[in-house]
Design a protein around this motif. Structure first.
Motif, PDB file in Angstrom:
ATOM      1  N   VAL A 218       0.829  -1.212   0.000  1.00  0.00           N
ATOM      2  CA  VAL A 218       0.000   0.000   0.000  1.00  0.00           C
ATOM      3  C   VAL A 218       0.862   1.260   0.000  1.00  0.00           C
ATOM      4  O   VAL A 218       1.873   1.319   0.695  1.00  0.00           O
ATOM      5  N   VAL A 219       0.458   2.255  -0.789  1.00  0.00           N
ATOM      6  CA  VAL A 219       0.970   3.613  -0.561  1.00  0.00           C
ATOM      7  C   VAL A 219      -0.228   4.527  -0.316  1.00  0.00           C
ATOM      8  O   VAL A 219      -1.285   4.363  -0.906  1.00  0.00           O
ATOM      9  N   TRP A 220      -0.028   5.478   0.582  1.00  0.00           N
ATOM     10  CA  TRP A 220      -1.047   6.487   0.881  1.00  0.00           C
ATOM     11  C   TRP A 220      -0.680   7.751   0.120  1.00  0.00           C
ATOM     12  O   TRP A 220       0.300   8.429   0.450  1.00  0.00           O
ATOM     13  N   ASN A 221      -1.453   8.027  -0.906  1.00  0.00           N
ATOM     14  CA  ASN A 221      -1.144   9.193  -1.751  1.00  0.00           C
ATOM     15  C   ASN A 221      -1.645  10.468  -1.072  1.00  0.00           C
ATOM     16  O   ASN A 221      -2.843  10.632  -0.844  1.00  0.00           O
ATOM     17  N   THR A 222      -0.712  11.362  -0.780  1.00  0.00           N
ATOM     18  CA  THR A 222      -1.049  12.537   0.036  1.00  0.00           C
ATOM     19  C   THR A 222      -1.396  13.778  -0.782  1.00  0.00           C
ATOM     20  O   THR A 222      -1.684  14.830  -0.205  1.00  0.00           O
ATOM     21  N   THR A 223      -1.355  13.677  -2.114  1.00  0.00           N
ATOM     22  CA  THR A 223      -1.499  14.914  -2.900  1.00  0.00           C
ATOM     23  C   THR A 223      -2.919  15.499  -2.842  1.00  0.00           C
ATOM     24  O   THR A 223      -3.130  16.647  -3.230  1.00  0.00           O
ATOM     25  N   GLY A 224      -3.878  14.705  -2.329  1.00  0.00           N
ATOM     26  CA  GLY A 224      -5.235  15.258  -2.153  1.00  0.00           C
ATOM     27  C   GLY A 224      -5.346  16.116  -0.893  1.00  0.00           C
ATOM     28  O   GLY A 224      -6.352  16.817  -0.690  1.00  0.00           O
ATOM     29  N   LEU A 225      -4.336  16.051  -0.034  1.00  0.00           N
ATOM     30  CA  LEU A 225      -4.337  16.912   1.166  1.00  0.00           C
ATOM     31  C   LEU A 225      -3.731  18.252   0.749  1.00  0.00           C
ATOM     32  O   LEU A 225      -2.589  18.571   1.076  1.00  0.00           O
ATOM     33  N   ASN A 226      -4.513  19.005  -0.027  1.00  0.00           N
ATOM     34  CA  ASN A 226      -3.887  20.132  -0.731  1.00  0.00           C
ATOM     35  C   ASN A 226      -4.518  21.494  -0.413  1.00  0.00           C
ATOM     36  O   ASN A 226      -4.562  22.369  -1.265  1.00  0.00           O
ATOM     37  N   HIS A 227      -4.984  21.638   0.831  1.00  0.00           N
ATOM     38  CA  HIS A 227      -5.601  22.920   1.184  1.00  0.00           C
ATOM     39  C   HIS A 227      -4.677  23.787   2.030  1.00  0.00           C
ATOM     40  O   HIS A 227      -4.000  23.280   2.919  1.00  0.00           O
ATOM     41  N   LEU A 228      -4.727  25.091   1.735  1.00  0.00           N
ATOM     42  CA  LEU A 228      -4.089  26.051   2.635  1.00  0.00           C
ATOM     43  C   LEU A 228      -5.118  26.337   3.722  1.00  0.00           C
ATOM     44  O   LEU A 228      -6.308  26.497   3.418  1.00  0.00           O
ATOM     45  N   ILE A 229      -4.682  26.408   4.975  1.00  0.00           N
ATOM     46  CA  ILE A 229      -5.652  26.527   6.067  1.00  0.00           C
ATOM     47  C   ILE A 229      -5.711  27.949   6.618  1.00  0.00           C
ATOM     48  O   ILE A 229      -6.776  28.521   6.748  1.00  0.00           O
ATOM     49  N   GLN A 230      -4.577  28.508   6.948  1.00  0.00           N
ATOM     50  CA  GLN A 230      -4.578  29.914   7.393  1.00  0.00           C
ATOM     51  C   GLN A 230      -3.203  30.539   7.210  1.00  0.00           C
ATOM     52  O   GLN A 230      -2.200  29.827   7.113  1.00  0.00           O
ATOM     53  N   PHE A 231      -3.224  31.898   7.130  1.00  0.00           N
ATOM     54  CA  PHE A 231      -1.950  32.594   6.960  1.00  0.00           C
ATOM     55  C   PHE A 231      -1.958  33.850   7.808  1.00  0.00           C
ATOM     56  O   PHE A 231      -2.902  34.649   7.730  1.00  0.00           O
ATOM     57  N   ASP A 232      -0.931  33.974   8.611  1.00  0.00           N
ATOM     58  CA  ASP A 232      -0.777  35.172   9.430  1.00  0.00           C
ATOM     59  C   ASP A 232       0.157  36.112   8.666  1.00  0.00           C
ATOM     60  O   ASP A 232       1.369  35.881   8.627  1.00  0.00           O
ATOM     61  N   ASP A 233      -0.416  37.148   8.050  1.00  0.00           N
ATOM     62  CA  ASP A 233       0.440  37.937   7.167  1.00  0.00           C
ATOM     63  C   ASP A 233       1.270  38.994   7.896  1.00  0.00           C
ATOM     64  O   ASP A 233       2.058  39.700   7.285  1.00  0.00           O
ATOM     65  N   GLU A 234       1.096  39.077   9.217  1.00  0.00           N
ATOM     66  CA  GLU A 234       2.026  39.912  10.001  1.00  0.00           C
ATOM     67  C   GLU A 234       3.317  39.142  10.234  1.00  0.00           C
ATOM     68  O   GLU A 234       4.411  39.666  10.105  1.00  0.00           O
ATOM     69  N   ARG A 235       3.146  37.848  10.602  1.00  0.00           N
ATOM     70  CA  ARG A 235       4.312  37.034  10.999  1.00  0.00           C
ATOM     71  C   ARG A 235       4.806  36.115   9.887  1.00  0.00           C
ATOM     72  O   ARG A 235       5.865  35.506   9.999  1.00  0.00           O
ATOM     73  N   GLY A 236       4.008  35.938   8.841  1.00  0.00           N
ATOM     74  CA  GLY A 236       4.425  35.050   7.749  1.00  0.00           C
ATOM     75  C   GLY A 236       4.293  33.573   8.084  1.00  0.00           C
ATOM     76  O   GLY A 236       4.968  32.733   7.498  1.00  0.00           O
ATOM     77  N   LEU A 237       3.387  33.249   9.020  1.00  0.00           N
ATOM     78  CA  LEU A 237       3.230  31.844   9.410  1.00  0.00           C
ATOM     79  C   LEU A 237       2.085  31.218   8.613  1.00  0.00           C
ATOM     80  O   LEU A 237       0.953  31.692   8.670  1.00  0.00           O
TER      81      LEU A 237
END
Ligand SMILES: Cc1cc2nc3c(=O)[nH]c(=O)nc-3n(C[C@H](O)[C@H](O)[C@H](O)COP(=O)(O)OP(=O)(O)OC[C@H]3O[C@@H](n4cnc5c(N)ncnc54)[C@H](O)[C@@H]3O)c2cc1C
Length: 431
Positions: A55-74
């Motif tokens: 088995v391989v678990w294909n991770t390319t479907g886990l492709n969402h950006l969740i949040q971005f702190d644009d003051e700190r760049g996190l």
């Protein structure tokens, strides 16, 4: 079952591919379907992401950006997000990844599992140095949050952990400020290894990015082309070139001694004519081969190996000379021969590859026994120099060399997930 290979295409095997698309369902999916190994973009060269017949678990479907702190760049993102998408989205907003390897067509999870390095190791370290948090799913369904301070041993085992501690589903990565996509680069030709080391040393303080191409057919001398670059404030625009696809798979490798000698000589002479400073977009500078999709097909159906080792600085010159001599005598050759130095810093992972020293990476067409014979000679040089090989590029190193090169292996083994197994883990760790 689907036939899968990695970038080197030496091994092509059937795998049961389980797509992971929803982070919440990963614990149930991987505990039901296993033992397996995570598979991102398959841009590793050898068997680190393969599990033939399993088995391989294909991770390319886990492709969402969740949040971005644009003051700190996190940035918080799912682990299947591509580095390319982060770069293209955030550079126009003034942020970029502090470390990227020679291709941006890889996932965040893959970048962490091999703790990848870029051309600026002496300034920014490796990828794991910029990861602030991961969410790790074990094959028994347990979810572990790790940061450098919370569950720090799990964190360190997973940076460069070859996918063997669990499936990473979510990542917090610290981006760095950037003025834009342009770099000022300088290209310099060098005639031998002494000149290379002089350039590398003298560039360490004034230049963020350094890398060189070495003509491995020039014998122990080692002529080459040194490139260094910095970000620039002047961000005037110029169009970037489009992507090309390698047009066909030849029945035999197009890379042989005659074509290599010709290529290396032409490349060296052309580049030598173009020495000097230039403004360059980050994409062709960081990822010169991404412009030719599927360039790995030029090696034909038998595929190719990449051999990448690092040796400590004190013995670097002699070890490199011996390696170049061995390659020159073997009749094998490589036009993708990259030489660079790593900075004097500790890596974040128990099995991270970077260590202070000098690293040489070479591509060789797979010519069976002849190629393996050369690798044995190169292994002996790396071993004697107290160096190590890079698992991301490997599909054949002997277990004893792996054990000698990675002194924290037994510590790492405490964090291994017994429900995760790859061709590499069986070869190098026995299970
Ligand atoms: C042209 C080219 C240039 C390169 N240049 C460099 C370079 O300069 N520096 C460098 O360091 N590397 C370089 N590499 C190697 C490449 O960066 C690494 O092999 C990278 O890990 C590939 O990422 P991937 O997403 O394709 O992962 P894969 O190759 O699919 O997998 C790599 C490892 O990551 C694990 N993995 C993937 N996703 C997850 C997840 N979500 N959770 C847990 N484990 C996971 C896999 O199990 C496997 O062990 C280069 C590769 C190419 C093809």
């Amino acid at each position: 079952m689907i036939t899968l290979s990695s970038w080197g295409r030496v091994e092509q095997h059937l795998h049961e591919v389980i797509p992971l698309n929803d982070p919440g369902k990963v614990p149930a999916l991987i505990s039901r379907h296993g033992p397996g190994i995570a598979y991102g973009m398959g841009r590793s060269y050898g068997d680190v992401c393969l599990n033939p017949g399993g088995v391989v678990w294909n991770t390319t479907g886990l492709n969402h950006l969740i949040q971005f702190d644009d003051e700190r760049g996190l940035l918080r993102a799912e682990a299947g997000v591509l580095l390319r998408d982060i770069q293209r989205l955030f550079i126009p907003r003034g942020w970029m990844l502090p470390v990227t390897p020679g291709t941006q067509l890889i996932t965040l999870g893959g970048a962490i599992a091999n703790d990848v390095h870029g051309k600026n190791h002496h300034v920014q370290g490796s990828f794991g140095d910029h990861v602030r948090r991961i969410r790790l799913v074990r094959s028994d369904g347990e979810v572990i949050e790790c940061t450098p301070h919370l569950n720090p041993a799990w964190f360190s085992a997973t940076m460069g952990g070859l996918g063997l501690t669990g499936v990473i589903v979510e990542v917090d990565v610290q981006l760095r400020r950037t003025e834009g996509p342009w770099l000022e680069s300088e290209t310099i030709s060098y005639a031998n290894l002494d000149e290379f080391f002089h350039l590398a040393d003298s560039s360490e303080t004034g230049w963020e990015y350094t890398v060189s191409w070495i003509d491995c057919l020039s014998g122990a001398g080692g002529r080459g082309i040194f490139m260094r670059a910095n970000h620039v404030a002047d961000q005037s625009h110029a169009p970037t070139k489009g992507v090309k696809v390698f047009p066909f798979e030849p029945p035999i490798s197009l890379v042989n001694r005659a074509s290599l000698q010709l290529f290396n000589s032409v490349y060296f002479n052309l580049k030598s004519l173009r020495v000097g400073r230039a403004l360059i977009h980050y994409e062709p500078f960081f990822y010169p081969l991404d412009n030719i999709l599927e360039w790995n097909r030029m090696y034909g159906p038998k595929g190719f190996f990449q051999y990448q080792g690092v040796v400590p600085r004190v013995v670097g010159r002699e070890a490199l000379r011996a390696m170049l001599e061995a390659i020159s005598h073997s009749g094998e050759g490589s036009f993708l021969a990259v030489l660079k130095t790593f900075g004097d810093r500790q890596s974040p992972g128990m099995l991270s590859f970077p260590q202070p020293g000098v690293t040489l990476a070479l591509d060789f067409p797979n010519r069976g026994k002849v190629t393996h014979k050369l690798f044995e000679r190169l292994d002996a040089i790396v071993r004697e120099a107290a160096g190590r090989l890079y698992p991301a590029k490997d599909g054949r190193m002997p277990r004893s060399l792996f054990e000698a090169g990675y002194p924290r292996l037994s510590e790492f083994m405490q964090y291994r997930d017994s429900g995760i197994s790859s061709a590499m883990s069986r070869r190098l760790m026995g299970s």
